[in-house]
Motif scaffolding. Structure first.
Motif, PDB file in Angstrom:
ATOM      1  N   ASN A  48       0.846  -1.115   0.094  1.00 12.25           N
ATOM      2  CA  ASN A  48      -0.003   0.022   0.124  1.00 12.25           C
ATOM      3  C   ASN A  48       0.842   1.322   0.066  1.00 12.25           C
ATOM      4  N   VAL A  49       1.863   1.402  -0.655  1.00 13.30           N
ATOM      5  CA  VAL A  49       2.822   2.609  -0.687  1.00 13.30           C
ATOM      6  C   VAL A  49       2.975   3.056  -2.234  1.00 13.30           C
ATOM      7  N   GLY A  50       2.802   4.228  -2.366  1.00 13.77           N
ATOM      8  CA  GLY A  50       3.090   4.721  -3.941  1.00 13.77           C
ATOM      9  C   GLY A  50       1.623   5.361  -4.523  1.00 13.77           C
ATOM     10  N   ILE A  51       2.189   5.872  -5.905  1.00 10.09           N
ATOM     11  CA  ILE A  51       0.938   6.413  -6.572  1.00 10.09           C
ATOM     12  C   ILE A  51       0.723   5.500  -7.548  1.00 10.09           C
ATOM     13  N   GLY A  52      -0.433   4.966  -7.987  1.00  8.96           N
ATOM     14  CA  GLY A  52      -0.778   3.971  -9.090  1.00  8.96           C
ATOM     15  C   GLY A  52      -1.514   4.724 -10.346  1.00  8.96           C
ATOM     16  N   VAL A  53      -1.312   4.399 -11.145  1.00  5.06           N
ATOM     17  CA  VAL A  53      -2.059   4.886 -12.472  1.00  5.06           C
ATOM     18  C   VAL A  53      -2.359   3.700 -13.234  1.00  5.06           C
ATOM     19  N   VAL A  54      -3.889   3.529 -13.170  1.00  2.00           N
ATOM     20  CA  VAL A  54      -4.290   2.004 -13.478  1.00  2.00           C
ATOM     21  C   VAL A  54      -5.545   2.308 -14.547  1.00  2.00           C
ATOM     22  N   ALA A  55      -5.534   1.522 -15.759  1.00  6.76           N
ATOM     23  CA  ALA A  55      -6.537   1.372 -16.899  1.00  6.76           C
ATOM     24  C   ALA A  55      -7.457   0.182 -16.693  1.00  6.76           C
ATOM     25  N   ASN A  56      -8.364   0.288 -16.578  1.00  4.98           N
ATOM     26  CA  ASN A  56      -9.528  -0.886 -16.688  1.00  4.98           C
ATOM     27  C   ASN A  56      -9.914  -1.008 -18.061  1.00  4.98           C
ATOM     28  N   ILE A  57      -9.829  -1.963 -18.895  1.00  3.16           N
ATOM     29  CA  ILE A  57     -10.117  -1.715 -20.027  1.00  3.16           C
ATOM     30  C   ILE A  57     -11.272  -2.924 -20.425  1.00  3.16           C
ATOM     31  N   SER A  58     -12.394  -2.523 -21.133  1.00  8.44           N
ATOM     32  CA  SER A  58     -13.418  -3.393 -21.242  1.00  8.44           C
ATOM     33  C   SER A  58     -13.226  -4.242 -22.313  1.00  8.44           C
ATOM     34  N   ALA A  59     -13.983  -5.261 -22.558  1.00 12.20           N
ATOM     35  CA  ALA A  59     -14.002  -6.109 -23.686  1.00 12.20           C
ATOM     36  C   ALA A  59     -14.672  -5.178 -24.882  1.00 12.20           C
ATOM     37  N   ALA A  60     -14.347  -5.557 -25.999  1.00 15.01           N
ATOM     38  CA  ALA A  60     -14.686  -4.695 -27.223  1.00 15.01           C
ATOM     39  C   ALA A  60     -16.135  -5.019 -27.388  1.00 15.01           C
ATOM     40  N   ASN A  61     -16.897  -3.875 -27.875  1.00 17.12           N
ATOM     41  CA  ASN A  61     -18.163  -3.813 -28.167  1.00 17.12           C
ATOM     42  C   ASN A  61     -18.379  -4.760 -29.291  1.00 17.12           C
ATOM     43  N   SER A  62     -19.287  -5.376 -29.387  1.00  9.42           N
ATOM     44  CA  SER A  62     -19.381  -6.299 -30.505  1.00  9.42           C
ATOM     45  C   SER A  62     -19.922  -5.567 -31.773  1.00  9.42           C
ATOM     46  N   SER A  63     -20.563  -4.696 -31.685  1.00 10.04           N
ATOM     47  CA  SER A  63     -21.008  -4.108 -32.960  1.00 10.04           C
ATOM     48  C   SER A  63     -20.069  -2.999 -33.437  1.00 10.04           C
ATOM     49  N   THR A  64     -19.271  -2.253 -32.748  1.00 12.14           N
ATOM     50  CA  THR A  64     -18.611  -1.301 -33.093  1.00 12.14           C
ATOM     51  C   THR A  64     -16.982  -1.638 -32.885  1.00 12.14           C
ATOM     52  N   GLN A  66     -15.191  -1.091 -30.353  1.00  9.72           N
ATOM     53  CA  GLN A  66     -14.666  -0.108 -29.618  1.00  9.72           C
ATOM     54  C   GLN A  66     -14.562  -0.532 -27.957  1.00  9.72           C
ATOM     55  N   ARG A  67     -13.445  -0.071 -27.357  1.00 10.88           N
ATOM     56  CA  ARG A  67     -13.298  -0.502 -25.967  1.00 10.88           C
ATOM     57  C   ARG A  67     -13.539   0.631 -25.298  1.00 10.88           C
ATOM     58  N   THR A  68     -13.918   0.565 -23.698  1.00 13.70           N
ATOM     59  CA  THR A  68     -13.552   1.755 -23.110  1.00 13.70           C
ATOM     60  C   THR A  68     -12.636   1.546 -21.834  1.00 13.70           C
ATOM     61  N   PHE A  94     -11.993   6.953 -21.232  1.00 12.56           N
ATOM     62  CA  PHE A  94     -11.688   7.311 -22.648  1.00 12.56           C
ATOM     63  C   PHE A  94     -11.771   6.020 -23.527  1.00 12.56           C
ATOM     64  N   PRO A  95     -12.129   6.219 -24.857  1.00 11.60           N
ATOM     65  CA  PRO A  95     -11.921   5.196 -25.746  1.00 11.60           C
ATOM     66  C   PRO A  95     -11.078   4.632 -26.037  1.00 11.60           C
ATOM     67  N   ILE A  96     -10.820   3.279 -26.529  1.00 16.15           N
ATOM     68  CA  ILE A  96      -9.700   2.541 -27.206  1.00 16.15           C
ATOM     69  C   ILE A  96     -10.458   2.077 -28.480  1.00 16.15           C
ATOM     70  N   PHE A  97     -10.088   2.783 -29.592  1.00 22.11           N
ATOM     71  CA  PHE A  97     -10.666   2.503 -30.997  1.00 22.11           C
ATOM     72  C   PHE A  97     -10.547   1.336 -31.494  1.00 22.11           C
TER      73      PHE A  97
END
Length: 181
Positions: A48-64, A66-68, A94-97
């Motif tokens: 529990n020490v430090g500063i974290g930068v984390v991205a939780n990426i969704s599965a791709a949308n089946s029609s577009t 695109q991920r979030t 933000f989007p992941i195209f």
């Protein structure tokens, strides 16, 4: 996945106290979600020490296709929960195209602030380091840059699906023309 990795010799005293970290994480197949990130000014012996930068990426949308990305900056958490962190976090999404196969991080840190730029600026975060070192066995930071000795490790981690990470840590010198101490 689920195990943090210390980058190089960043855990050696002050070696990454001021650093420019560049990391790229490959995305898994479109149907898989994944979390990954970077924890700076961290102590590998205490989760529990430090500063974290984390991205939780969704599965791709089946029609577009695109991920979030739901991302945050805040205090690092234990390895089993770094995707969620603990304490106060600043969040954004933000989007992941469609067709993008990796997520890029650039994290700049010094002893007082951490700034993060994800995907070339689609996600931008900053956070002061005050309170980033609770429970560290190395905690002697008292705000005095000349006398402080505190954790400087840079760790990367992933959770969920497997990912490949490439990362580099570039040390930065002091930005003061005339050091105030």
């Amino acid at each position: 996945p689920g195990v943090p990795h210390v980058l190089g010799r960043t855990a050696v005293e002050d070696s990454a106290a001021s650093a420019d970290i560049v990391a790229t994480f490959t995305l898994p197949e479109a149907s898989a979600a994944v979390s990954f990130g970077v924890c700076v000014l961290s102590d590998p012996s205490t989760a529990n020490v430090g500063i974290g930068v984390v991205a939780n990426i969704s599965a791709a949308n089946s029609s577009t296709g695109q991920r979030t990305a739901n991302a945050w900056i805040g205090l690092c958490g234990p390895a089993t929960g770094w995707g969620h962190g603990y304490g106060h976090r600043t969040t954004g999404s933000f989007p992941i195209f469609k067709g993008e196969r990796a997520v890029d991080f650039r994290v700049l840190c010094d002893r007082s602030i951490v700034e993060a730029f994800l995907m070339g600026g689609r996600g931008v975060f900053s956070q002061g380091t005050n309170g980033a070192f609770p429970g560290s066995s190395n905690q002697t930071w008292d705000g005095d840059l000349h006398h402080g000795c505190y954790p400087t490790a840079v760790q990367i981690f992933a959770g969920g699906a497997e990912t490949i990470a490439n990362a580099a840590v570039h040390s930065m010198g002091c930005g003061w023309v005339d050091e105030p101490w």
